[in-house]
Design an enzyme around this catalytic site. Structure first.
Site, PDB file in Angstrom:
ATOM      1  N   LYS A  13       5.613 -12.160   1.854  1.00 26.93           N
ATOM      2  CA  LYS A  13       4.323 -12.862   1.862  1.00 26.93           C
ATOM      3  C   LYS A  13       3.894 -13.263   0.450  1.00 26.93           C
ATOM      4  CE  LYS A  13       1.864  -9.624   3.938  1.00 26.93           C
ATOM      5  NZ  LYS A  13       2.860  -8.548   4.110  1.00 26.93           N
ATOM      6  N   ARG A 123      12.598  -4.472  -5.032  1.00 27.76           N
ATOM      7  CA  ARG A 123      11.423  -5.244  -5.444  1.00 27.76           C
ATOM      8  C   ARG A 123      10.821  -4.708  -6.745  1.00 27.76           C
ATOM      9  NH1 ARG A 123       6.391  -6.883  -1.666  1.00 27.76           N
ATOM     10  NH2 ARG A 123       5.775  -4.700  -1.672  1.00 27.76           N
ATOM     11  N   ARG A 156       6.684  -0.472  -7.534  1.00 29.97           N
ATOM     12  CA  ARG A 156       5.451   0.129  -7.030  1.00 29.97           C
ATOM     13  C   ARG A 156       5.765   1.460  -6.363  1.00 29.97           C
ATOM     14  NH1 ARG A 156       2.946  -4.743  -3.629  1.00 29.97           N
ATOM     15  NH2 ARG A 156       2.630  -3.016  -2.212  1.00 29.97           N
ATOM     16  N   ARG A 167       4.696   2.711   5.911  1.00 23.66           N
ATOM     17  CA  ARG A 167       3.992   1.420   5.936  1.00 23.66           C
ATOM     18  C   ARG A 167       4.444   0.562   7.117  1.00 23.66           C
ATOM     19  NH1 ARG A 167       4.840  -1.104   0.233  1.00 23.66           N
ATOM     20  NH2 ARG A 167       3.239  -2.570   0.863  1.00 23.66           N
TER      21      ARG A 167
HETATM   22  P1  AMP Z   1       0.128  -4.994  -0.209  1.00 25.04           P
HETATM   23  O1  AMP Z   1       0.346  -5.273  -1.629  1.00 25.04           O
HETATM   24  O2  AMP Z   1      -0.504  -6.150   0.522  1.00 25.04           O
HETATM   25  O3  AMP Z   1       1.366  -4.501   0.503  1.00 25.04           O
HETATM   26  O4  AMP Z   1      -0.953  -3.814  -0.116  1.00 25.04           O
HETATM   27  C1  AMP Z   1      -0.689  -2.557  -0.687  1.00 25.04           C
HETATM   28  C2  AMP Z   1      -1.577  -1.493  -0.070  1.00 25.04           C
HETATM   29  O5  AMP Z   1      -2.959  -1.830  -0.271  1.00 25.04           O
HETATM   30  C3  AMP Z   1      -1.437  -1.314   1.436  1.00 25.04           C
HETATM   31  O6  AMP Z   1      -0.346  -0.489   1.777  1.00 25.04           O
HETATM   32  C4  AMP Z   1      -2.787  -0.680   1.775  1.00 25.04           C
HETATM   33  O7  AMP Z   1      -2.841   0.676   1.394  1.00 25.04           O
HETATM   34  C5  AMP Z   1      -3.736  -1.455   0.861  1.00 25.04           C
HETATM   35  N1  AMP Z   1      -4.228  -2.695   1.522  1.00 25.04           N
HETATM   36  C6  AMP Z   1      -4.015  -3.992   1.120  1.00 25.04           C
HETATM   37  N2  AMP Z   1      -4.598  -4.854   1.964  1.00 25.04           N
HETATM   38  C7  AMP Z   1      -5.177  -4.113   2.937  1.00 25.04           C
HETATM   39  C8  AMP Z   1      -5.905  -4.425   4.111  1.00 25.04           C
HETATM   40  N3  AMP Z   1      -6.166  -5.690   4.469  1.00 25.04           N
HETATM   41  N4  AMP Z   1      -6.357  -3.379   4.872  1.00 25.04           N
HETATM   42  C9  AMP Z   1      -6.129  -2.106   4.533  1.00 25.04           C
HETATM   43  N5  AMP Z   1      -5.415  -1.741   3.450  1.00 25.04           N
HETATM   44  C10 AMP Z   1      -4.946  -2.732   2.645  1.00 25.04           C
END
Ligand code: AMP
Length: 210
Positions: A13, A123, A156, A167
């Site tokens: 994404k 990544r 990360r 996740r």
């Molecule tokens: P991402 O970089 O989008 O994979 O987000 C990393 C982490 O941030 C996720 O695993 C969640 O812990 C938190 N997070 C990001 N966006 C959301 C969301 N819309 N709702 C809940 N947690 C989020």
């Protein structure tokens, strides 16, 4: 145009959002990046989110809904935006509707779980600006250094294999039902994300321009 990118963590994404952002001239809004930024600067919201994030769990809806509400109110989001990582639950999607935000297209990038676990181990992200790279598919020009801002590239914590599995479980349970939610509204396009970045980009642009 207001676009949502759906897909499992690691489906690409972030990378695709950058391409669409360049192509359409609309900002990418990534809740993950906003939360990581808050964590780095040590704000109260960052502290609240830390334990959830590191365990691969979702940050509570009310926290992320607040973040998105504030971000969408900024001027640069007035002519369209790409949401990367939001919504991730049905209540978050309902909150967008309740804010009167009209979504034009929802693109779901499909990648099998096994491929995701493999991908995530390669990544790397920029510590400063959040840009994504990959040790196999998207190398920076200089090893370990961000092409855009010269920041350091790191793995990360939540990209470690056990966290990735957690996740993915959360994704299937909480986020995947959104496909149905937006399909019922006639907004969903499903795109194969398993091949090269360029192939996926072409499919996404076709879906957006359709
Ligand atoms: P991402 O970089 O989008 O994979 O987000 C990393 C982490 O941030 C996720 O695993 C969640 O812990 C938190 N997070 C990001 N966006 C959301 C969301 N819309 N709702 C809940 N947690 C989020």
């Amino acid at each position: 145009m207001n676009i949502i990118l759906l897909g499992a963590p690691g489906a690409g994404k972030g990378t695709q959002a950058e391409v669409i952002c360049d192509r359409l001239g609309i900002p990418t809004i990534s809740t993950g990046n906003i939360i990581r930024e808050a964590l780095k600067t040590g704000t109260e919201m960052g502290l609240k989110a830390k334990s959830y994030m590191e365990a691969g769990q979702l940050v509570p809806d009310e926290v992320v809904i607040g973040i998105i509400q504030e971000r969408l109110a900024k001027d640069d989001a007035k002519n369209g935006f790409i949401l990367d990582g939001f919504p991730r639950t049905i209540p978050q999607a309902e909150a967008l509707d309740a804010m009167g935000i009209v979504i034009d297209k929802v693109i779901d990038i499909e990648v099998a779980d096994e491929a995701i676990v493999k991908r995530m181990s390669g990544r790397r992200v920029c510590e400063s600006c959040g840009a994504s790279y990959h040790l196999e598919h998207k190398l920076p020009a200089k090893d370990g250094v961000c092409d855009k801002c010269a920041g350091a590239l790191v793995q990360r914590k939540d990209d470690h294999p056990d966290t990735v599995k957690a996740r993915l479980e959360v994704y299937h349970k909480e986020t995947e039902p959104l496909k149905n939610y937006y399909d019922r509204q006639g907004k969903l396009s499903i795109v194969e994300g398993q091949e090269t970045i360029e192939q996926t980009t072409a499919l996404i642009l076709k879906a957006i321009e359709a």
